[in-house]
Design a protein around this motif. Sequence first.
Motif, PDB file in Angstrom:
ATOM      1  N   ASN A 189      -0.756  10.702  -0.867  1.00 51.11           N
ATOM      2  CA  ASN A 189       0.117  10.675  -2.080  1.00 51.11           C
ATOM      3  C   ASN A 189      -0.330   9.712  -3.049  1.00 51.11           C
ATOM      4  OD1 ASN A 189       1.849  12.331  -0.902  1.00 51.11           O
ATOM      5  ND2 ASN A 189       3.328  11.049  -0.614  1.00 51.11           N
ATOM      6  N   VAL A 190      -1.598   8.988  -2.912  1.00 51.73           N
ATOM      7  CA  VAL A 190      -1.950   7.871  -3.543  1.00 51.73           C
ATOM      8  C   VAL A 190      -3.533   8.356  -4.127  1.00 51.73           C
ATOM      9  CG1 VAL A 190      -2.986   5.771  -3.574  1.00 51.73           C
ATOM     10  CG2 VAL A 190      -0.833   6.145  -2.328  1.00 51.73           C
ATOM     11  N   GLY A 191      -3.407   8.314  -5.311  1.00 49.41           N
ATOM     12  CA  GLY A 191      -4.516   8.551  -6.044  1.00 49.41           C
ATOM     13  C   GLY A 191      -5.540   7.421  -6.551  1.00 49.41           C
ATOM     14  N   SER A 192      -4.852   6.141  -6.699  1.00 46.86           N
ATOM     15  CA  SER A 192      -5.557   5.152  -6.711  1.00 46.86           C
ATOM     16  C   SER A 192      -4.884   3.969  -6.664  1.00 46.86           C
ATOM     17  CB  SER A 192      -5.971   4.926  -8.438  1.00 46.86           C
ATOM     18  OG  SER A 192      -5.032   5.136  -9.197  1.00 46.86           O
ATOM     19  N   ALA A 193      -5.496   2.897  -6.794  1.00 44.10           N
ATOM     20  CA  ALA A 193      -4.614   1.417  -6.394  1.00 44.10           C
ATOM     21  C   ALA A 193      -4.838   0.394  -7.210  1.00 44.10           C
ATOM     22  CB  ALA A 193      -4.841   1.310  -4.730  1.00 44.10           C
ATOM     23  N   ILE A 194      -3.910  -0.423  -7.519  1.00 43.82           N
ATOM     24  CA  ILE A 194      -4.280  -1.739  -8.371  1.00 43.82           C
ATOM     25  C   ILE A 194      -3.943  -2.991  -7.133  1.00 43.82           C
ATOM     26  CG2 ILE A 194      -3.429  -3.064 -10.022  1.00 43.82           C
ATOM     27  CD1 ILE A 194      -2.637  -0.773 -11.717  1.00 43.82           C
ATOM     28  N   VAL A 195      -4.758  -3.759  -6.938  1.00 45.13           N
ATOM     29  CA  VAL A 195      -4.744  -4.906  -6.200  1.00 45.13           C
ATOM     30  C   VAL A 195      -4.289  -6.144  -7.249  1.00 45.13           C
ATOM     31  CG1 VAL A 195      -5.862  -6.620  -4.591  1.00 45.13           C
ATOM     32  CG2 VAL A 195      -6.642  -4.096  -4.844  1.00 45.13           C
ATOM     33  N   LEU A 196      -3.278  -6.700  -6.786  1.00 46.93           N
ATOM     34  CA  LEU A 196      -2.548  -7.554  -7.897  1.00 46.93           C
ATOM     35  C   LEU A 196      -2.278  -8.721  -7.159  1.00 46.93           C
ATOM     36  CD1 LEU A 196      -1.054  -8.078 -10.655  1.00 46.93           C
ATOM     37  CD2 LEU A 196       0.898  -6.950  -9.495  1.00 46.93           C
ATOM     38  N   SER A 197      -2.917 -10.204  -7.617  1.00 45.85           N
ATOM     39  CA  SER A 197      -2.341 -11.090  -6.398  1.00 45.85           C
ATOM     40  C   SER A 197      -2.237 -12.336  -7.653  1.00 45.85           C
ATOM     41  CB  SER A 197      -3.617 -11.391  -5.690  1.00 45.85           C
ATOM     42  OG  SER A 197      -4.638 -11.216  -6.248  1.00 45.85           O
ATOM     43  N   CYS A 198      -1.675 -13.060  -7.219  1.00 49.96           N
ATOM     44  CA  CYS A 198      -1.357 -14.519  -7.961  1.00 49.96           C
ATOM     45  C   CYS A 198      -1.990 -15.473  -6.759  1.00 49.96           C
ATOM     46  CB  CYS A 198      -0.109 -14.795  -7.912  1.00 49.96           C
ATOM     47  SG  CYS A 198       0.611 -13.969  -9.488  1.00 49.96           S
ATOM     48  N   PRO A 199      -2.537 -16.808  -7.354  1.00 47.11           N
ATOM     49  CA  PRO A 199      -3.412 -17.648  -6.151  1.00 47.11           C
ATOM     50  C   PRO A 199      -2.083 -18.233  -5.497  1.00 47.11           C
ATOM     51  CG  PRO A 199      -3.264 -18.466  -8.450  1.00 47.11           C
ATOM     52  CD  PRO A 199      -2.637 -17.220  -8.406  1.00 47.11           C
ATOM     53  N   SER A 223       1.712   4.416 -19.532  1.00 52.21           N
ATOM     54  CA  SER A 223       0.649   5.133 -19.441  1.00 52.21           C
ATOM     55  C   SER A 223       0.883   6.414 -18.990  1.00 52.21           C
ATOM     56  CB  SER A 223      -0.430   4.477 -18.361  1.00 52.21           C
ATOM     57  OG  SER A 223      -0.112   4.820 -17.056  1.00 52.21           O
ATOM     58  N   ARG A 224      -0.137   7.368 -19.016  1.00 52.12           N
ATOM     59  CA  ARG A 224      -0.076   8.711 -18.364  1.00 52.12           C
ATOM     60  C   ARG A 224       0.005   8.653 -16.876  1.00 52.12           C
ATOM     61  NH1 ARG A 224      -4.542  12.635 -17.464  1.00 52.12           N
ATOM     62  NH2 ARG A 224      -4.314  12.977 -19.565  1.00 52.12           N
ATOM     63  N   LEU A 225       0.019   7.576 -16.049  1.00 54.22           N
ATOM     64  CA  LEU A 225      -0.083   7.521 -14.692  1.00 54.22           C
ATOM     65  C   LEU A 225       1.301   7.356 -14.252  1.00 54.22           C
ATOM     66  CD1 LEU A 225      -2.949   4.922 -14.362  1.00 54.22           C
ATOM     67  CD2 LEU A 225      -3.211   7.613 -14.269  1.00 54.22           C
ATOM     68  N   SER A 226       1.565   7.610 -12.853  1.00 53.10           N
ATOM     69  CA  SER A 226       2.910   7.394 -12.399  1.00 53.10           C
ATOM     70  C   SER A 226       2.683   6.487 -10.983  1.00 53.10           C
ATOM     71  CB  SER A 226       3.856   8.624 -12.125  1.00 53.10           C
ATOM     72  OG  SER A 226       2.837   9.471 -11.495  1.00 53.10           O
ATOM     73  N   MET A 227       4.151   5.773 -10.605  1.00 55.98           N
ATOM     74  CA  MET A 227       3.849   5.142  -9.484  1.00 55.98           C
ATOM     75  C   MET A 227       4.076   5.905  -8.213  1.00 55.98           C
ATOM     76  SD  MET A 227       3.905   1.899 -10.317  1.00 55.98           S
ATOM     77  CE  MET A 227       4.607   0.799  -8.841  1.00 55.98           C
ATOM     78  N   ALA A 228       3.131   5.962  -7.225  1.00 55.72           N
ATOM     79  CA  ALA A 228       3.085   6.830  -5.964  1.00 55.72           C
ATOM     80  C   ALA A 228       4.242   6.644  -5.347  1.00 55.72           C
ATOM     81  CB  ALA A 228       1.678   6.598  -5.294  1.00 55.72           C
ATOM     82  N   SER A 229       4.970   7.720  -4.600  1.00 49.75           N
ATOM     83  CA  SER A 229       5.958   7.730  -3.579  1.00 49.75           C
ATOM     84  C   SER A 229       4.997   8.038  -2.253  1.00 49.75           C
ATOM     85  CB  SER A 229       6.664   8.826  -3.703  1.00 49.75           C
ATOM     86  OG  SER A 229       7.336   8.742  -4.790  1.00 49.75           O
ATOM     87  N   PHE A 230       5.393   6.779  -1.368  1.00 45.45           N
ATOM     88  CA  PHE A 230       4.214   6.812  -0.125  1.00 45.45           C
ATOM     89  C   PHE A 230       4.899   7.876   0.851  1.00 45.45           C
ATOM     90  CE2 PHE A 230       3.762   2.327  -1.418  1.00 45.45           C
ATOM     91  CZ  PHE A 230       2.605   2.536  -1.952  1.00 45.45           C
ATOM     92  N   THR A 231       3.933   8.481   1.704  1.00 41.17           N
ATOM     93  CA  THR A 231       4.430   9.330   2.821  1.00 41.17           C
ATOM     94  C   THR A 231       5.447   8.426   3.774  1.00 41.17           C
ATOM     95  OG1 THR A 231       2.469   8.747   4.057  1.00 41.17           O
ATOM     96  CG2 THR A 231       2.392  10.630   2.698  1.00 41.17           C
ATOM     97  N   ASP A 232       6.066   8.939   4.728  1.00 40.25           N
ATOM     98  CA  ASP A 232       6.841   8.382   5.857  1.00 40.25           C
ATOM     99  C   ASP A 232       5.846   7.758   6.635  1.00 40.25           C
ATOM    100  OD1 ASP A 232       9.157   9.489   4.673  1.00 40.25           O
ATOM    101  OD2 ASP A 232       9.235  11.187   6.020  1.00 40.25           O
TER     102      ASP A 232
END
Lengths: 697, 697
Positions: free
Chosen positions: A370-380, A318-327
């Motif tokens: 540094n985070v613009g949006s988030a995806i909550v991803l989970s398996c049961p 996509s046009r998005l990228s993975m965020a690099s978190f702050t320290d």
Amino acid sequence: MGELSELFVPRRVAVVGATEREGSVGRAIMENLIDDFDGDVVPVNPKYDEVFGVPAVAGVGESDADLAIIVVPPHIAVDAVREAGEAGIRNVVVITAGFGETGSEGASREQELTEVAEAYDLNLVGPNSLGVMSTPTGMNATFGPENATPGEMSFMSQSGAFITAVLDWANDQGIGFKDVVSLGNKAVLDEADFIDAWGDDDDTSVIIGYLEGISEGREFIDTAREVTQDTPIVLVKSGRTDAGAQAASSHTGTIAGSDQAYEAGLEQAGVIRAESVQELFDAARVLENQPLPDSDDVAVITNAGGPGVMTTDAVGDSRLSMASFTDETLDEFSEKLPEEGNIYNPVDIVGDADNERFRNALDVALADENVGSAIVLSCPTAVLDYDELAADTVELQEKHDKPVAACFMGGERVKPAAEVLTEAGIPNYFDPARAVGGLDALSRFRDISGREYDEPTAFDVDEERAREILSAVKGRDDTRLGVEAMDLLDAYGIETPQGDIVDSPEEALEVAEDVDGDVVMKIVSPDILHKSDIGGVKVGIPHEEVFDAYEDLITRARNYQPDANIIGVQVQEMVDLDSGVETIVGMNRDPQFGPLLMFGLGGIFVEVLEDTTFRVAPVAESEAREMTEEIDSAPLLRGARGRDPVDVDGVTETVQRLSQLVTDFPAILELDINPLVATPDGVKAVDVRLTVDPDQL
Amino acid sequence: MGELSELFVPRRVAVVGATEREGSVGRAIMENLIDDFDGDVVPVNPKYDEVFGVPAVAGVGESDADLAIIVVPPHIAVDAVREAGEAGIRNVVVITAGFGETGSEGASREQELTEVAEAYDLNLVGPNSLGVMSTPTGMNATFGPENATPGEMSFMSQSGAFITAVLDWANDQGIGFKDVVSLGNKAVLDEADFIDAWGDDDDTSVIIGYLEGISEGREFIDTAREVTQDTPIVLVKSGRTDAGAQAASSHTGTIAGSDQAYEAGLEQAGVIRAESVQELFDAARVLENQPLPDSDDVAVITNAGGPGVMTTDAVGDSRLSMASFTDETLDEFSEKLPEEGNIYNPVDIVGDADNERFRNALDVALADENVGSAIVLSCPTAVLDYDELAADTVELQEKHDKPVAACFMGGERVKPAAEVLTEAGIPNYFDPARAVGGLDALSRFRDISGREYDEPTAFDVDEERAREILSAVKGRDDTRLGVEAMDLLDAYGIETPQGDIVDSPEEALEVAEDVDGDVVMKIVSPDILHKSDIGGVKVGIPHEEVFDAYEDLITRARNYQPDANIIGVQVQEMVDLDSGVETIVGMNRDPQFGPLLMFGLGGIFVEVLEDTTFRVAPVAESEAREMTEEIDSAPLLRGARGRDPVDVDGVTETVQRLSQLVTDFPAILELDINPLVATPDGVKAVDVRLTVDPDQL
């Protein structure tokens, strides 16, 4: 909403052709209106005193309605519309079919309908429409089997059947609508009119649509640009492929514009174009409900590594990228997450994560600047309660006011959680790629709504001289012009090589002597298209050979075709192709969008690799520059492989000047500057061909 | 199924570490097995006499089992496996985590586990696995919360969590499985082993999987090629994008191969690669249930024009095309369909179509010899019964034995019909693009299953001479070779320009005199990488200047670096670039797939446009030829823009000969022939660079 919007909030609706007859359209509409509409319904039918117990009137003139729905047969439909107009009813929906879609008789009936509508200044939908709906008043003035659930999407469709399908499906998916309109044949009101109206409507937060064509390209662009400063527009425009375009044209009977024009026009209009029904609604749902992200950097929080990798792939696509978190974030994750997890993005909180760990991780990630949006991803898992996770996701999305997409993977055990999420405007998907797709649409719309559309530059040009040059075709059979029209470019400030067209060897020498170095000489004749084939082009002629070369060119032309109309011989400075890049700047006219500019690199790049880009003219400086940037071979303009960059500013300006020329002269049907040679020192249009319509001069 | 298949049909399963402790893995597996397994279950735990009422044994050696599931902690897991091996148990699933995925201690434990498995010739799954399932015996030897529904897909996954998610979802979607295996760390059994086993399994009709890496690329290709002659394989291989590859590598701790290698290797293996979970199951469902189409021509039967156009677009996007009906079909449609419909494809039977009209139209279309498959597309109307349409669709699909996809658009009112369709193996989608996607997968698999894999040609080459040339790097620090290794190409029959490397001006002249015309002269030294920068390349030297040119090149080299190791001067025939096309043939070694060949056109095509293609070596003639065909710039080889086509056969043969060279010599780590100049008369390798690992010679 402006005046057109009254269509959606009538006080009193007349159904012209209302009946109780089983299986009839007039019955279906009556039933739909009686069921839910907050206002009054008036059946219009001289045959009945009442329809479904509602007192009927004989003619729409007696209805005292402010919206008339026409379902009577085609031969009396136009009269009914006229009667409505005379009675001061300004809003009319013509359900009746049998107009432009059915051959010449229908087409002339549609013409008459349009004229009546114009005479009475009617807001007329259709003909051949399924009808209109508006959920705030419960008005369902369609003959479809489903009513819409209230919501904030307004939806237009050139296919009525598609509306019935979407409504049935949407009700099941928890998707709601504000207004719905079946455009029908668009005899009067078209997509741009509804975009305009919904742009002003506070209750419409997303405009979506299915279109097979756009009636007036430039008007559409201008309207959509304004509306998309606030309100997103997502459209499926079908006929994308050759096969699809053919099917669309046979379905609607209209001449389809090229998909290149649609692609360019929709992009310039700020419209998000969906390629499928799924993409359309995936994008629209998040745009309806979620805030726009400040940045394209996504945090993925997952209790399962594998799906985390899949999601990262989807982000990479996509046009998005993975965020690099702050320290600070990394420190918090290090502290709170188990060692076997991953504190970097995608954040793997591991399979034994309970709800608290999930909530904490999401909270920390969303708080990161540094985070613009988030995806909550989970398996049961046994330790994770999906319902609680859904509630936490909704709460944290609201707390941080950043967009959140959900990918709670599973079937039966996800359903209650998915409902909670959907209710809160966070669609849940099994496939991470679709969750990413939603965030991608938000990011695109953030950029669109932030666009500043510059005015096209108005260059100082010699329009009169241009008109004179173009007028050469008047009275001629062949309306094409070639190098003899080079002055046309000059009149619009497009640089051409030094030189001139001459009609004697003496003049030829004179022109050559003004030029530094050897010259190129070409026969100029509208009757000789392939000059090179008859030896009509001579390259690298030193001054002392110019005289003889002239004579030779004329002889060759005469031998080839004794009665050819020979305008003369062009004597031109040699342009050094070795230090430059050959480009092509062209234009043709699209039936919907008008002048369509093309740019690409010459030779194999356009002919073999089809590496081209398009814009609807007129273009502003920024659009012309984008054209030079977005072709695959763009690096060659900017000095790839150790070469000096060419004068991209000059190329950009040439595109703009051509844009101005073809906008000023609708008579120019097609034009190619090929090549426009760009060197580090400037650009020069070496050759030009155009076709002119003398009737438009 | 072969021997490995016994893993899925045990008579008696021992659970080593069985317990009733709440929340434990040992309990979950016991419960899952007790619930449904047709065979015996033996808890193994010295602490208990019985587990869930089943008599326990103290050690796996006493279990008399033929499958052992290991759930004991990592420090005793290897011993348990050894004990199982000693007791003659050949099938072992190691659920226990804490091996290769957790640092150096775990890695050496995994090494030990592998050695034990090899010593006892065990079929060992894992470690770090969720377990295995097989529905025919009801065996659920996993600790996941869901059991699989019986079906004909066999499913492997490198992510256990993904299995739990898929099963929950699949049960909801009516998707069933034959075997399911969580691959874990793949210490012993890997994807190729299961592909091999399922290829022989009559009850597996499709193999699907989620992989983050492939252990042995070449073995995988060879196995999958054989299996896909009958059984389709559809895989998600994640880490497609740079971001995803990084995430995959941090998740599994393995060195990822390049995605170019995976893309090439999966294609060569006959695997259908899905880009998302949705694509994976959309493809697998039709492959499980539907016949393969004889042709790629699709008939679309619709009661709604708009969605018909959308579907046509989707067909246009795919490898399929819209069928052209025979005259008989068109006649029948003309007779039976209303005038306002469309008898051409997409066939619009109009909104008032009842079930009979739908059934007739589909029957006629499927009977047409020009039709390979059909899509039944419908929007809800008052006159159409979806349930009946579903039954008719199923019946006609069976009658004509051609694949049929369904797109009954709608929500609630579609559900019963969708169930009938799903039951019959015709998945129903709201989005036409997904219905088309399924047919596309069938068409791809038809081509894959029909492939004939040629053996790579074994050219007559001089392997000994090649070994000698490569051995030049022995004992050197710098293991790169340049033009001094041109003879290596010659030894493998790859044409090089006439010439030689000489170490005196006299010799230089001698060589030049053997060459027709001027020569190119280059300094040859491993210490001088950028020859041109120091004037170390002279082009177009006539014979009389060769002597001086030699002296000058040597002087320049000495001035540049007095202690440079100068091998000599290369004197070479001038290759006429103007009449040819520069190509690049290269190779590097991928950690999973080994030698990966690259082909592209030289200069900007590779460097700017990245127009390249890859294959895992060795390649057969057909694969080498495909490489010359599938790059975007391929038309330039075949005479675009009025030029003569170059010797594509020669290019193809060069690719094959390079393939043979790098297969014969694993010591060649990287090699580039750049340029390989291809002219109408032949090909010539003008320059070569390679890196050699002396330890492998």
